[in-house]
Enzyme design. Structure first.
Site, PDB file in Angstrom:
ATOM      1  N   PHE A 140      27.598  56.473 -44.483  1.00  0.00           N
ATOM      2  CA  PHE A 140      27.777  57.370 -45.632  1.00  0.00           C
ATOM      3  C   PHE A 140      28.944  56.846 -46.453  1.00  0.00           C
ATOM      4  CE2 PHE A 140      29.518  60.674 -48.225  1.00  0.00           C
ATOM      5  CZ  PHE A 140      28.388  61.204 -48.820  1.00  0.00           C
ATOM      6  N   ASP A 225      35.827  51.556 -45.097  1.00  0.00           N
ATOM      7  CA  ASP A 225      35.779  52.831 -45.820  1.00  0.00           C
ATOM      8  C   ASP A 225      36.579  53.833 -44.990  1.00  0.00           C
ATOM      9  OD1 ASP A 225      35.252  55.328 -46.823  1.00  0.00           O
ATOM     10  OD2 ASP A 225      33.094  55.029 -47.071  1.00  0.00           O
ATOM     11  N   LYS A 254      39.755  61.301 -50.616  1.00  0.00           N
ATOM     12  CA  LYS A 254      39.917  62.601 -49.974  1.00  0.00           C
ATOM     13  C   LYS A 254      41.380  63.048 -49.844  1.00  0.00           C
ATOM     14  CE  LYS A 254      35.373  63.288 -48.294  1.00  0.00           C
ATOM     15  NZ  LYS A 254      34.385  62.374 -47.752  1.00  0.00           N
TER      16      LYS A 254
HETATM   17  C1  LIG Z   1      33.400  61.659 -48.626  1.00  0.00           C
HETATM   18  C2  LIG Z   1      33.152  60.219 -48.365  1.00  0.00           C
HETATM   19  C3  LIG Z   1      32.841  59.325 -49.401  1.00  0.00           C
HETATM   20  C4  LIG Z   1      32.600  59.767 -50.818  1.00  0.00           C
HETATM   21  O1  LIG Z   1      33.679  60.439 -51.393  1.00  0.00           O
HETATM   22  P1  LIG Z   1      33.445  61.398 -52.678  1.00  0.00           P
HETATM   23  O2  LIG Z   1      34.826  61.791 -53.091  1.00  0.00           O
HETATM   24  O3  LIG Z   1      32.605  62.552 -52.213  1.00  0.00           O
HETATM   25  O4  LIG Z   1      32.733  60.578 -53.704  1.00  0.00           O
HETATM   26  C5  LIG Z   1      32.695  57.994 -49.076  1.00  0.00           C
HETATM   27  N1  LIG Z   1      32.847  57.559 -47.810  1.00  0.00           N
HETATM   28  C6  LIG Z   1      33.135  58.391 -46.797  1.00  0.00           C
HETATM   29  C7  LIG Z   1      33.305  57.838 -45.417  1.00  0.00           C
HETATM   30  C8  LIG Z   1      33.288  59.750 -47.025  1.00  0.00           C
HETATM   31  O5  LIG Z   1      33.543  60.577 -46.015  1.00  0.00           O
END
Ligand SMILES: *Cc1c(COP(=O)(O)O)cnc(C)c1O
Length: 400
Positions: A140, A225, A254
């Site tokens: 994700f 990520d 985040k």
């Molecule tokens: C939440 C998340 C994203 C995307 O972030 P947004 O601010 O919702 O665009 C990407 N990678 C990971 C691992 C996430 O948890």
């Protein structure tokens, strides 16, 4: 107005692209949130780890109100007096030479992908259009067309074609599969150090280090990520720190915005970041003064309150306690720091458990039907955690 009224309005006028728990939050402070009827709940989701510092941390509220009184937005056409201090702070915190600020997590990932593709052409000599990036199954990374192009979740991906090409998908936690997928055109490997949305899937010890070394040996960028796993969530500043790995590029988001406004960034050393030249990438709001003030405060709180140590210590307590609850439907408790998941039997409706938890005063959300993720704000005290665990134990013991 009562909760049901707000839910009805959202159902009637909103796109139905989410299926939230039937709870309305109208106030929040620290680890607690409150509904319009005045009922309080423990927040054990933390907006998917965006509120690691707790709701409305006083230092964040002060930073944003002070900045509101001075200057909010300048665009990157001009310099502002907050971006430099933020970049310095973020580089010191992460250990990288340079940083590029964006807004949402998906934008940070897009930035990292653009960085890798350009680096592939300009530093590795791959022909433009031939660059390949290796990603993992069940990833994700966000919601843009390019990012969902390499999702393996049909709900996230279906009917959004034509898709962006140039991605090779391999099984997660499988170094040999990455090795086999590498070609002379491979410019990057993009991974979550723990797969959060997939259900807090923690790879085998040594996986991240082995992937990093494979990338080093093949002149490939390892992009982590750390949007959900970063900023102390897993008991270290970054999840890759558990294996002493410094990725070539990290995507961050985040908790960098402290739950106040979206703030994201990509960090890398100069030799990589220098492929971006004036005009080659940007965002109107990226690096805006309001976000920079928030980002500085968000990082200071993580440091000052040693939230990595708190997450590490309380994470052990959480997993030990939950694993000991008598609940025959529970299969596994897993995670690192305060990013944890409880896995129930296949086919079990974890949604119903989340509704019971809500009734009992604790908010958490299921992922993939039979898994519940528990990720309270990292400022949670041991007393508050034990209180939340008592609620979880009461609900779990009643599961038939
Ligand atoms: C939440 C998340 C994203 C995307 O972030 P947004 O601010 O919702 O665009 C990407 N990678 C990971 C691992 C996430 O948890």
């Amino acid at each position: 107005m009562k909760s049901q009224h707000y839910i009805d309005l959202a159902e009637r006028y909103g796109a139905h692209n989410y299926h939230p728990l039937p709870v309305v939050i109208s106030e929040a402070q620290g680890v607690m949130v409150k509904d319009p009827e005045g009922k309080v709940y423990y927040d054990f989701l933390s907006a998917y780890s965006a509120v690691n510092q707790g709701h409305r941390h006083p230092k964040l509220i002060k930073a944003i109100t002070d900045q509101l009184d001075r200057c909010t937005l300048t665009s990157r056409a001009f310099h502002n007096d907050m971006m430099g201090p933020f970049l310095e702070k973020l580089c010191h915190y992460t250990g990288y030479e340079t940083a590029l600020p964006m807004n949402t997590g998906a934008e940070a990932i897009e930035t990292a992908l653009k960085l890798a593709r350009r680096w592939g052409v300009e530093k590795k000599g791959i022909a433009d259009g031939q660059q390949e990036i290796i990603v993992a199954e069940n990833n994700f990374h966000g919601r843009t067309i390019t990012i969902v192009s390499f999702s393996t979740d049909p709900i996230s991906r279906n009917n959004y074609g034509p898709y962006t090409s140039g991605f090779k998908i391999v099984p997660y936690d499988d170094v040999a599969a990455i090795e086999a997928a590498i070609t002379p055109n491979t410019c990057a490997v993009l991974l979550e150090p723990i797969q959060g949305e997939a259900g807090v899937y923690v790879p085998s010890p040594g996986y991240l280090r082995a992937v990093y070394e494979l990338c080093e040996a093949n002149h490939i960028l390892f992009i982590a990520d750390e949007i959900q796993t970063g900023f102390c969530r897993t008991g270290r500043r970054f999840a890759c720190d558990h294996e002493g790995v410094k990725p070539h590029v990290m995507a961050l988001g985040k908790a960098l915005g402290g739950g106040v406004i979206p703030v994201s960034a990509v960090v890398a050393d100069r030799a990589v970041m220098e492929v971006f030249t004036p005009g080659s990438h940007g965002s109107t709001f990226g690096g805006y003064p309001l976000a920079m003030a928030v980002g500085i405060a968000a990082l200071e709180i993580l440091e000052d309150e040693q939230l990595d140590k708190n997450a590490e210590r309380l994470g052990h307590i959480f997993r030990e306690f939950v694993a000991a609850i008598p609940c025959p439907k529970m299969v596994e408790v897993r995670g690192k720091g305060l990013l944890n998941a409880v896995v129930f039997e296949a086919g079990f409706a974890a949604w119903d458990v989340c509704v019971s938890l809500k009734e009992a005063g604790l908010l958490a959300k299921q992922t993939h039907g039979n898994i519940i993720r528990f990720a309270p704000p990292l400022i949670i005290t041991e007393g508050q955690l034990m209180d939340g665990l008592d609620i979880i134990a009461r609900v779990f013991k009643d599961i038939k």
